[in-house]
Write a protein that holds these residues in place. Structure first.
Motif, short mmCIF file in Angstrom:
data_model
loop_
_atom_site.label_atom_id
_atom_site.label_comp_id
_atom_site.label_asym_id
_atom_site.label_seq_id
_atom_site.Cartn_x
_atom_site.Cartn_y
_atom_site.Cartn_z
N ARG A 101 14.63 -22.42 -6.27
CA ARG A 101 14.97 -22.92 -7.74
C ARG A 101 15.22 -24.34 -7.55
N LEU A 102 14.29 -25.09 -8.65
CA LEU A 102 14.52 -26.50 -8.54
C LEU A 102 15.38 -26.84 -9.64
N PHE A 103 15.35 -26.19 -10.79
CA PHE A 103 16.54 -26.64 -11.86
C PHE A 103 16.99 -25.33 -12.37
N PRO A 104 18.44 -25.28 -12.43
CA PRO A 104 19.37 -26.44 -12.48
C PRO A 104 19.34 -26.62 -10.69
N LEU A 105 19.45 -27.69 -10.28
CA LEU A 105 19.54 -28.01 -8.66
C LEU A 105 20.72 -27.38 -8.19
N PRO A 106 20.37 -26.85 -7.14
CA PRO A 106 21.40 -25.92 -6.25
C PRO A 106 22.54 -27.26 -5.91
N ALA A 107 23.77 -26.58 -5.88
CA ALA A 107 24.64 -27.55 -5.67
C ALA A 107 24.26 -28.25 -4.10
#
Lengths: 135, 291
Positions: free
Chosen positions: B186-192
């Protein structure tokens, strides 16, 4: 006290430069700054522009793209997306890129989505031309 | 006698096929080597980059950055990285199936899904099946960081402009020459960003940040996207050529087997033809002698 300063310019494609240098000048986003050995630890973002360093009293120039630099007393690591040595730049191509970007920019208004992209392209072309002009 | 000629022709044909597959295998091998070098030379950059990003994330909270904004995932985009060319075994098919499954599941939940194909095979596959935006094809022959930047420029502004809510990246993870695994990030939302290195960080040098750590982190986040995309591109190219090497190696071996069995058959038919002819002659002379 550190007795030498190591410089590494790393790009995604290769290690663009690696060696012992006397001095480095880096185009930081907050302004250009020079680094000598024994510098305080510093982390700065790097802007599109001209990076230069002195090795054996000879100055070498690189045109660099955005990235950042990590400075410690004995080592400078510059991570940028591209770095080209002054004598390897294709001037004609840079010239054309600049003209193209200028033309496009003249037609765009500041609010256009494209504006920022073209502006960056123009900056890049100008930086490359500047660096290519060095001897 | 016609059968004999047919077999001969078939043998020649298979021979030629073998020549082609062998050549393709060698081309793929040399391309693979280049791709592998590229992956290896990227590693120091990526490692250093992650190190700095992590150490920054430890110091400041990037929670408010627009690339980290979590929204109800109503509109989803999927980057689907395939090769431009075929003849590489199940390389593209496995990935496309994974993407198709994913899309079906999301559509089933009533989400809106659009695809950004990178690579011709992916675009061709989804052309009639799904909504396509910003397709990029014929890009893998020669690519550099500017391709990753270009892709990022296609996806970052619309995400910040809230034109869509989630972005996934599907690509073939490179495990080794023979094994590629469809993977999704998953690119967005960027993982914390990982914050568990707390203890080690105390040993770290205290940097002067220029501009402030927060601003610096905000500058680095888009570059982080470039790094992720570039890595996926590099792995795709290495995987594609690895897969093609394996596929062509298999094909060459099959050709050899086929040639062997055909030659055997050819010899058998030839022998039986000679025997039949001999029988004829012998039969003829015997008839003459009796007469």
């Amino acid at each position: 006290m550190a007795d030498e300063l190591k410089l590494e310019i790393v790009t995604p494609e290769k290690m663009a430069f690696q060696g012992i240098v006397e001095e480095v000048t880096i185009p930081g986003t907050e302004g250009q700054f020079g680094v000598l050995k024994g510098h305080a630890a510093l982390l700065s973002s790097v802007d599109i522009g001209e990076l230069s360093f002195t090795q054996d009293r000879k100055k070498t120039y690189y045109a660099v793209n955005a990235g950042y630099a990590e400075v410690t007393a004995t080592k400078v690591t510059v991570l940028v997306e591209t770095a080209e040595r002054y004598d390897l730049i294709d001037r004609e191509r840079a010239q054309k890129a600049r003209e193209r970007a200028q033309e496009k920019l003249a037609k765009l208004s500041r609010e256009d989505v494209e504006f920022e992209k073209v502006r960056v392209a123009l900056l890049r072309a100008i930086a490359r031309l500047n660096v290519a002009g060095k001897t | 006698m016609a059968a004999l000629k047919d077999i001969k022709r078939k043998i020649t044909a298979v021979h030629k096929t073998r020549q082609i597959t062998k050549a393709m295998n060698m081309v793929a091998a040399s391309k693979f080597k280049a791709a592998q070098t590229r992956m290896e030379s990227f590693r120091p950059y990526a490692a250093k980059f992650m190190e700095v990003l992590n150490s920054l994330a430890l110091r400041v909270d990037a929670g408010s950055h627009p690339l980290l904004a979590v929204r109800e995932p109503e509109r989803i985009r999927v980057i689907c990285m395939t090769s431009d060319r075929g003849l590489c075994g199940g390389f593209n098919n496995n990935l496309l199936k994974a993407v198709e499954r994913f899309i079906k599941a999301k559509l089933g939940e009533g989400r809106d899904v659009a695809i950004l194909p990178v690579g011709r095979k992916g675009r061709d596959f989804f052309r009639k099946k799904a909504k396509i935006v910003n397709a990029r094809t014929e890009v893998f022959g020669k690519f550099d960081m500017s391709l990753a930047v270009g892709i990022s420029d296609d996806v970052i502004p619309p995400f910040i402009g809230e034109e869509y809510d989630e972005l996934y990246l599907f690509y073939n993870e490179f495990v080794n020459v023979a094994v590629q695994k469809p993977a999704v990030v998953r690119l967005f939302p960027l993982p914390a960003i990982d914050r568990k290195e707390e203890i080690e960080s105390s040993k770290r040098l205290d940097y002067i940040y220029e501009p402030s750590a927060k601003e610096l982190l905000e500058k680095l986040l888009p570059m982080y996207v470039h790094v992720l995309i570039y890595r996926a591109l590099a792995e795709t190219v290495a995987g594609e050529n690895g897969a093609r090497m394996a596929a062509m190696d298999n094909a060459t071996r099959n050709c050899e087997e086929l040639i062997q069995s055909l030659t055997l058959k050819y010899n058998k038919v030839r022998q039986s033809a000679i025997t039949a002819e001999l029988m004829d002659i012998v039969g003829g002379t015997e008839a003459l002698a009796k007469g």
